[in-house]
Design an enzyme around this catalytic site. Sequence first.
Site, mmCIF file in Angstrom:
data_model
loop_
_atom_site.group_PDB
_atom_site.id
_atom_site.type_symbol
_atom_site.label_atom_id
_atom_site.label_comp_id
_atom_site.label_asym_id
_atom_site.label_seq_id
_atom_site.Cartn_x
_atom_site.Cartn_y
_atom_site.Cartn_z
ATOM 1 N N ASP A 197 0.772 -1.106 0.052
ATOM 2 C CA ASP A 197 0.089 -0.176 -0.068
ATOM 3 C C ASP A 197 0.927 1.074 -0.224
ATOM 4 O OD1 ASP A 197 -1.930 2.140 0.421
ATOM 5 O OD2 ASP A 197 -3.122 0.849 2.001
ATOM 6 N N ASP A 234 -8.625 -7.421 -2.966
ATOM 7 C CA ASP A 234 -8.525 -6.038 -2.426
ATOM 8 C C ASP A 234 -9.438 -5.271 -3.323
ATOM 9 O OD1 ASP A 234 -7.455 -3.756 -1.665
ATOM 10 O OD2 ASP A 234 -5.540 -4.391 -1.452
ATOM 11 N N GLY A 260 -8.104 -10.325 1.191
ATOM 12 C CA GLY A 260 -8.182 -8.716 1.031
ATOM 13 C C GLY A 260 -6.885 -7.967 1.129
ATOM 14 N N HIS A 261 -6.904 -6.742 1.435
ATOM 15 C CA HIS A 261 -6.045 -5.841 1.558
ATOM 16 C C HIS A 261 -4.867 -6.390 2.477
ATOM 17 C CE1 HIS A 261 -4.493 -1.846 1.077
ATOM 18 N NE2 HIS A 261 -4.401 -1.518 2.481
ATOM 19 N N PHE A 262 -5.156 -6.778 3.711
ATOM 20 C CA PHE A 262 -4.233 -7.417 4.571
ATOM 21 C C PHE A 262 -4.126 -8.671 4.650
ATOM 22 C CE2 PHE A 262 -5.288 -3.216 6.568
ATOM 23 C CZ PHE A 262 -4.085 -2.556 6.567
#
Length: 295
Positions: free
Chosen positions: A101, A235, A261-263
Site C-alpha cells: 500500500d 483487495d 483482501g488488503h491485509f
Amino acid sequence: MTTYRTVSINGLDIFYREAGSRNNPTILLLHGFPTSSHMFRNLIPALADQFHLIAPDYPGFGHSSMPMVDEFDYTFDRLAEVMAGFVDAIGLKHYSLYLMDYGAPIGYRLAVQYPELVESLIVQNGNAYEEGLGDFWKPMRAFWQNKTPENSDRVRQALANKGAKWYYITGARNLENLSPDTWTLDQALLDRPSNIDIQLALKYDYQSNVLLYPQWQAYLRQYQPPTLIVWGKNDQGFLVEGAYAYKRDLKNLEFHLFDTGHFALEEDGDAISDHIRRFLTTHVVENTKLTTSNK
C-alpha cells in the site's frame, strides 16, 4: 525477540520494530494505510531466526511523531525523505524492500534514488501500475482534479464511513481469522485530533505516485530486482490486475495470489512468511555466499 525503538530524524521521533541479527540479510518492512508497523507483528518473529527485520512507522502513523499539517509537509516525497534519513541513521547498507500500500510509493522512491541498496522486492498489495486502481479511486480522482471543499468533504466522509475495519474485512474469506485488535488499534490512532487532516493531505498527494508509475516501471525494467509478489486478490483498493501488471517488466519474478483482501498477512501470514524465506534464501542469501566466495 522484537525490540521497540525510536530514532530522531530531523527533529521527528521515528518509532521502529527490529528483530534478528544484523549479520543476516535485512528486510525493510514498509507498512500501508490505515495501519502502522503493527501489521508486521507476526511476520517479524516468524523470520527473525534467519533475517534482520526493520519496520518503521511513518510520521503521522503508529508511534512516530505526528506534527500537524501546518508543521510538516505530508507528501509521499517527504515521507520517503524521512525514510531515507531513517535508513541512513540506523546504518542499513543493503536491504530487501517489503512494499505494501503506502509502502510501495515510499519504497519505490527509495529504490529509484538508491538502487544499489536494494537486494530484492517483496510486493504485497503495493501498486505501481494504473491497472491496479479501480472504481475505488473515482472519488479520489475527482478530489485530485478539483480540490473543492465539496470534494474534500467527500473523501473525508469516505474515510470516516469506511473506517479501519473495512480494510481488514473486505475480501477476507473468513472473518473468524481476523483479530479485532488490528482495526481497533488502527482506528484509535486515526481518531487522534487532527490526524484526519494528515490522511486527507496524503490522499490528495497520492496523485503524485500515479504520475511516477512510468519511472518506477523503468526502474524495474532496468535493474530487474528479484521480486516476490504475494497479493491478496480480493483487495478492492489495489486490484489484482495491478499484481499481474508486474509481469510485463520483470524477468525474475515469483508470483503468488491469496484468497483474501488488503491485509493478506492477517489470513495468510504463515504461507507468505514461508514464501519469503525460500525466496530470499535463493536470491539474497545464496547470491551473497556466491559473491563472497568469488572475491
